[in-house]
Design an enzyme around this catalytic site. Structure first.
Site, PDB file in Angstrom:
ATOM      1  N   LEU A 106       0.827  -1.207   0.000  1.00 43.20           N
ATOM      2  CA  LEU A 106       0.000   0.000   0.000  1.00 43.20           C
ATOM      3  C   LEU A 106       0.862   1.258   0.000  1.00 43.20           C
ATOM      4  CD1 LEU A 106      -2.387  -1.418   2.729  1.00 43.20           C
ATOM      5  CD2 LEU A 106      -2.825  -1.360   0.267  1.00 43.20           C
ATOM      6  N   PRO A 107       0.258   2.420  -0.269  1.00 43.60           N
ATOM      7  CA  PRO A 107       1.058   3.650  -0.360  1.00 43.60           C
ATOM      8  C   PRO A 107       1.794   4.021   0.925  1.00 43.60           C
ATOM      9  CG  PRO A 107      -1.021   3.960  -1.482  1.00 43.60           C
ATOM     10  CD  PRO A 107      -1.118   2.646  -0.760  1.00 43.60           C
ATOM     11  N   THR A 148       5.980   0.390   2.788  1.00 39.55           N
ATOM     12  CA  THR A 148       6.955   1.202   3.519  1.00 39.55           C
ATOM     13  C   THR A 148       6.177   2.284   4.258  1.00 39.55           C
ATOM     14  OG1 THR A 148       8.655   0.806   1.846  1.00 39.55           O
ATOM     15  CG2 THR A 148       9.004   2.651   3.355  1.00 39.55           C
ATOM     16  N   LYS A 208      14.681  -0.861   6.170  1.00 43.86           N
ATOM     17  CA  LYS A 208      14.325  -0.285   4.878  1.00 43.86           C
ATOM     18  C   LYS A 208      14.449   1.242   4.906  1.00 43.86           C
ATOM     19  CE  LYS A 208      12.326   0.416   0.833  1.00 43.86           C
ATOM     20  NZ  LYS A 208      10.950  -0.018   0.521  1.00 43.86           N
ATOM     21  N   LYS A 303       8.840  10.578   0.303  1.00 43.20           N
ATOM     22  CA  LYS A 303       8.029   9.956   1.353  1.00 43.20           C
ATOM     23  C   LYS A 303       8.900   9.147   2.299  1.00 43.20           C
ATOM     24  CE  LYS A 303       6.367   5.941   1.347  1.00 43.20           C
ATOM     25  NZ  LYS A 303       5.718   4.629   1.076  1.00 43.20           N
TER      26      LYS A 303
END
Length: 361
Positions: A106-107, A148, A208, A303
């Protein structure tokens, strides 16, 4: 692709076999939720390899906030694999009720909260399924989130899902590697070349975020160096070749005896693979050769850097270079066109800054 505030509902009849799903097939069914640019590629890889390696009884469910995206994926996948049994779910909760393994891509944080915790989400739907089941053990579910997002949200969602006796792991991906905290089995071994065990829930995300912090900063550094060198008249290919074979590549020079016991030399990915200057990597095709189209969008890098800044603030870790890089990427994304290009387009942004410093007469 950003999810809307509320998840839309598909028409009453979805495209592929959605109404003929046999609940007894749930243990052999894999669901994939989130078919944006990254999710679509991951789902294709996972589902295709699962067909090759799993038993013939394996079935698949896909779901996306945009109904036609899921329907189009199912149609395309069925054309590639006519033997596949693929269903389209109208909500994340329906997908979870149909599959014992659920993968989400997902975003960011708001969408993870929504997909897992909303009324039509995964957690409430699994609880309803369990309450209605004659044998609750048939409702066993493994949820794998490859989004993420910020570490605190990931830990909170994992805690709430875990309290409901649903297994959940965070497994963000980076360059073919999966950073996860538990054994994922086939589902993720088909999507990445390397699986790295990092620790408890949230630690994979921490790795990450740190990795992408380095990546974002390094891409700016390579762009600056390549712009300086080419402005001084150096050939992009010559400059990149020297950088990629010397200390600029952050590798361990094997000719240094002191490092003879070190691992094989590494490489500076933003220079050796994602070099931002056309012609710098003869025989390769980084995004700069396609006018920076494809690759990893600048807005997504921004982001991830914001996530790093938030994480750093939570533990009082200074990020002087990270903060400077964030400002640069924020300036780049003010241009809507550059925001969706690969983040190596920061080179073009720096070029424009240079042109403004020395306007042509």
């Amino acid at each position: 692709m950003l999810l809307p505030t509320r998840l839309p509902t598909l028409p009453s009849r979805s495209w592929v076999r959605s109404l003929s799903f046999d609940a007894s097939h749930r243990p052999n069914t894999i669901a994939f939720i989130g078919l944006g640019a990254m999710g679509r590629e991951m789902a294709t890889n996972l589902l295709s390899k699962s067909l090759d390696r799993d038993s013939p009884g394996t079935e698949f469910v896909v779901c996306d906030a945009i109904p036609e995206t899921a329907n189009a994926f199912a149609r395309g996948f069925q054309q590639l694999h006519p033997q596949a049994k693929i269903h389209v779910a109208s909500t994340p909760g329906q997908a979870a009720q149909m599959a014992s393994t659920v993968i989400t891509m997902l975003p960011s944080s708001p969408q993870v909260n929504q997909v897992y915790l909303d009324e039509s989400g995964i957690l409430p739907s699994i609880l309803k399924l369990r309450n209605a089941a004659a044998d609750p053990s048939t409702c066993a579910t493994l949820a794998i989130d490859s989004t993420t997002l910020d570490v605190s949200t990931a830990k909170d969602v994992a805690k709430r899902v875990g309290e409901a006796q649903i297994s959940m792991v965070d497994a963000p991906v980076s360059g073919g590697k999966l950073y996860r905290f538990a054994s994922l089995g086939l589902a993720h071994s088909t999507m990445g070349k390397t699986i790295v065990h990092c620790g408890d829930s949230g630690t994979g995300l921490a790795v990450k975020i740190c990795n992408n912090l380095i990546l974002g900063i390094s891409q700016v550094a390579v762009a600056e160096a390549m712009l300086l060198g080419t402005s001084l008249g150096l050939s992009p290919a010559l400059l990149a070749s020297v950088i990629n074979n010397s200390t600029g590549t952050s590798a361990v020079p094997t000719e240094f005896p002191a490092f003879s016991a070190a691992p094989p030399p590494g490489r500076c990915w933003p220079s050796a693979v994602n070099n931002p200057v056309p012609g710098a990597l003869p025989g390769q095709a980084p995004p700069c050769e396609r006018d920076y189209k494809g690759g990893f969008a600048t807005k997504l890098m921004l982001k991830d850097l914001h996530l790093a800044r938030n994480a750093a603030a939570s533990v009082s870790a200074p990020l002087p270079l990270g903060s400077s890089s964030i400002k640069i990427y924020e300036d780049v994304t003010k241009d809507d066109e550059l925001a969706v290009r690969d983040f190596s387009v920061v080179f073009r942004h720096l070029q424009h800054l240079g042109d403004n410093m020395n306007p042509k007469p």
